[in-house]
Design an enzyme around this catalytic site. Structure first.
Site, short mmCIF file in Angstrom:
data_model
loop_
_atom_site.label_atom_id
_atom_site.label_comp_id
_atom_site.label_asym_id
_atom_site.label_seq_id
_atom_site.Cartn_x
_atom_site.Cartn_y
_atom_site.Cartn_z
N HIS A 96 -59.91 -8.78 21.65
CA HIS A 96 -58.62 -8.48 22.30
C HIS A 96 -57.77 -9.76 22.38
O HIS A 96 -56.56 -9.72 22.16
CB HIS A 96 -58.84 -7.99 23.74
CG HIS A 96 -59.58 -6.69 23.84
ND1 HIS A 96 -60.86 -6.60 24.31
CD2 HIS A 96 -59.20 -5.43 23.52
CE1 HIS A 96 -61.25 -5.34 24.30
NE2 HIS A 96 -60.28 -4.60 23.81
N LYS A 152 -61.28 -3.03 13.84
CA LYS A 152 -62.64 -2.52 14.09
C LYS A 152 -62.58 -1.00 14.24
O LYS A 152 -63.38 -0.28 13.69
CB LYS A 152 -63.28 -3.16 15.31
CG LYS A 152 -64.75 -2.71 15.44
CD LYS A 152 -65.48 -3.47 16.50
CE LYS A 152 -65.16 -2.99 17.87
NZ LYS A 152 -65.62 -1.60 18.13
#
Ligand code: PAF
Length: 280
Positions: A37, A152
């Site tokens: 993140h 991802k």
């Protein structure tokens, strides 16, 4: 950095940014933030005048109640990290501040053009309806110039790219960012927090086998490489493959060869469901 709880306050801040013609970057998250993140946030802070991050564990995208309950949450730690990265606003609403009772209890209708028919969409019915429901709502509220999402969750990224076209939100540039891995190779994920140290060691095999599969693409067919990966991962004690599919990077349809192909895998490591992928 300001933490915002309500849609009204969020709109007030967005409108102020718009009046001042500040470019807006947006990173949607479900919290339990990690270096993956952080890489999205850094990119947003670099590219835009202001960065908004949402931290919201979206109940409508969980098709498994236990998974929703066990999803890690730590808003204080998340806020600390986001402040250190230079984020301007964090939107962290409660579910009732986002959804009406009706929205919570009806499936969000959306034309996925088939992108939800395989892999995660097939295994988690309704999951992407919930993702599109929340992301389109957040895009409508924040009206970002750019939104940053990780590769991802590759199928999610493909669906969000499709969504912005389908819903005429294509003034928003979708920026896909590469997977961030631990030095061991394990793809970073909030779900890794649920792995014991031993399970983490076991889970490392997933990425190693994916990397190794690259060597086979010169001599083997797509079907052979698919079988090889499944077999190798299932051989590791503690791992069980849910699916491994080599698909086209854009259409997500089964790939005929390795040009423009990506291999996407979901593996159970004990009770924890992990995903990863590799571009060929
Ligand atoms: O990838 C996630 O964390 C979530 O699916 C998202 C995009 C924040 C929507 O809830």
């Amino acid at each position: 950095m300001q933490i915002i709880k309500t849609q009204q306050e969020l709109r007030r801040q967005v409108e102020a940014c718009k009046r001042q013609q500040k470019s807006i970057g947006f990173v949607p998250t479900m919290g339990a933030l990690h270096e993956g993140h952080a890489s999205l946030v850094r990119r947003s802070v670099e590219d835009n005048k202001v960065t908004f991050v949402s931290v919201f564990v979206n109940p409508t995208q969980f098709n498994n109640k236990e998974d929703l309950e066990k999803y890690p949450r730590d808003i204080e730690r998340d806020a600390e990290l986001l402040a250190s990265l230079g984020v301007d606003f964090v939107f962290a609403p409660a579910p009732e501040d986002i959804y009406s009772a009706e929205e919570m209890n009806t499936t969000f209708a959306f034309d996925f053009a088939g992108l939800d028919q395989m892999m995660e969409g097939k295994m988690r019915p309704g999951h992407f309806n919930g993702v599109v429901q929340i992301v389109s709502k957040l895009f409508g509220l924040i009206e970002p110039d750019r939104a940053y999402l990780g590769e991802k969750d590759y199928q999610q990224l493909a669906i969000i790219r499709h969504m912005v076209k389908q819903m005429n939100l294509d003034t928003i540039q979708i920026v896909g960012c590469p997977i961030v891995r631990e030095t061991s190779g394990l793809a970073m994920s909030s779900r890794n927090e649920r792995l014991s140290d031993e399970e983490k060691q076991t889970a490392v095999n997933i990425s190693h086998i994916l990397f190794e599969s690259r060597q086979l693409t010169q001599s083997q067919t797509v079907a052979q490489v698919e079988s090889w990966v499944v077999e190798q991962i299932n051989r590791v004690e503690g791992l069980s493959v849910e699916y491994f599919q080599i698909v086209d990077q854009t259409t997500l349809l089964p790939a005929d060869d390795f040009s423009h192909a990506i291999g996407c895998v979901t593996v159970y490591c004990g009770p924890v469901r992990l995903i990863d992928n590799i571009k060929y």
